[in-house]
Design an enzyme around this catalytic site. Sequence first.
Site, short mmCIF file in Angstrom:
data_model
loop_
_atom_site.label_atom_id
_atom_site.label_comp_id
_atom_site.label_asym_id
_atom_site.label_seq_id
_atom_site.Cartn_x
_atom_site.Cartn_y
_atom_site.Cartn_z
N GLU A 196 65.65 -55.20 -1.42
CA GLU A 196 65.03 -56.43 -1.19
C GLU A 196 65.40 -57.21 0.17
O GLU A 196 66.34 -57.90 -0.13
CB GLU A 196 65.15 -57.32 -2.55
CG GLU A 196 65.00 -56.17 -3.79
CD GLU A 196 65.48 -56.75 -5.09
OE1 GLU A 196 65.61 -58.02 -5.37
OE2 GLU A 196 66.53 -56.02 -5.51
N HIS A 222 60.21 -56.27 -4.50
CA HIS A 222 61.36 -55.73 -5.32
C HIS A 222 61.07 -53.96 -5.37
O HIS A 222 60.79 -53.58 -6.47
CB HIS A 222 61.25 -56.09 -6.72
CG HIS A 222 62.90 -56.07 -7.45
ND1 HIS A 222 63.48 -54.99 -7.76
CD2 HIS A 222 63.43 -57.30 -7.86
CE1 HIS A 222 64.48 -55.26 -8.47
NE2 HIS A 222 64.63 -56.56 -8.36
#
Length: 343
Positions: free
Chosen positions: A309, A179
């Site tokens: 991501e 992330h």
Amino acid sequence: MQTATKHWDTYQNEAVTEYTIENDHGVKLAILSWGATLHKLTVPTDKGDKNLVLSYHKMADYLDNPFYVCMGIGRTAGRITRGTFDLDGQTVHVDPNEGQNTLHGGPHGFNTVNWAGDLDTTDPNQARIILTHTFKGTDDSYPGDLTAKMIYTLDNHDRVTLTFEGNSTALTLFNPTLHVYFNVGDDQLISGQTLQINSQEHLDLDGEKLPTGKMVANAGTPYDFADGQNLGKAIRGLQDIPEKGFDDVYHVTPGTDDTIAKLSDPQSGRAVTIKSKRNALVVFTANSFTSNMKLAAGAGQPYMGVALEAQTLPDSQNFPEFGDVKLAPGETKQYEITYDLTY
């Protein structure tokens, strides 16, 4: 290549270790054992080192918000509708952590544990940080015990490669990601930066940000980054929606060299090119960052960074056409994300 290991912080009575690699050009990669967190990715400039990712000064600050800043994500990235899916004819329910749904591996995902780490310096042109943890099904509610590795490699081509590796004692799911929030420019906000994504469509999401199974075409909308688009302009085009920015899943088509996206800053010339063989890229422009976030770059505010991501399309266990993220017992599965730096 130079490497270092040091005690960085203590969290929940556990020592948090920072592992650092510096290549021959002065690019530095720093990883924290807790959450397998990408703490710093710095490049040299005429004004000193520039960190291309968002970071915090303390481990508690990484976990005192819902934004997973630069932390490892697994077993499954994204949302699982009602935490429920079919696996080999059996209905499986995993613990929810966002209302009735399971987000980013649930309440006991990759970001919640202190990984065991090691440095590999056997290759003079690259070094690796190898993080390992076994996630027991009794702890995270997924089927089987998953032994996972997150391996960060920095080489002398100014390239970071993140390898995810998993094997399980029972049939389970494995769709990990990082992330990571980038800001490659010198401004505090990403408004002046350009994002390009190899994508023609993005997932249709409902009010809970859950996939409906449909795709929405990007062309002719603020969601179209196929030819590159200024992020500030794109965000301004979304001010009439509740998010006032991007929190979306792009269906990507990797290029011949597996490139799926590039974030660049026209003023500084810095850029990061993201490569992945998987079919999705989540884009989140930090729309809901708040001022109580004590980031190293300053108090949190919207658009301080952009999360990019790379993963397989989320909730694919409920939408098989999205991809297969099943991991069979005894099988070892690997995924890679590569970040090529320009500075």
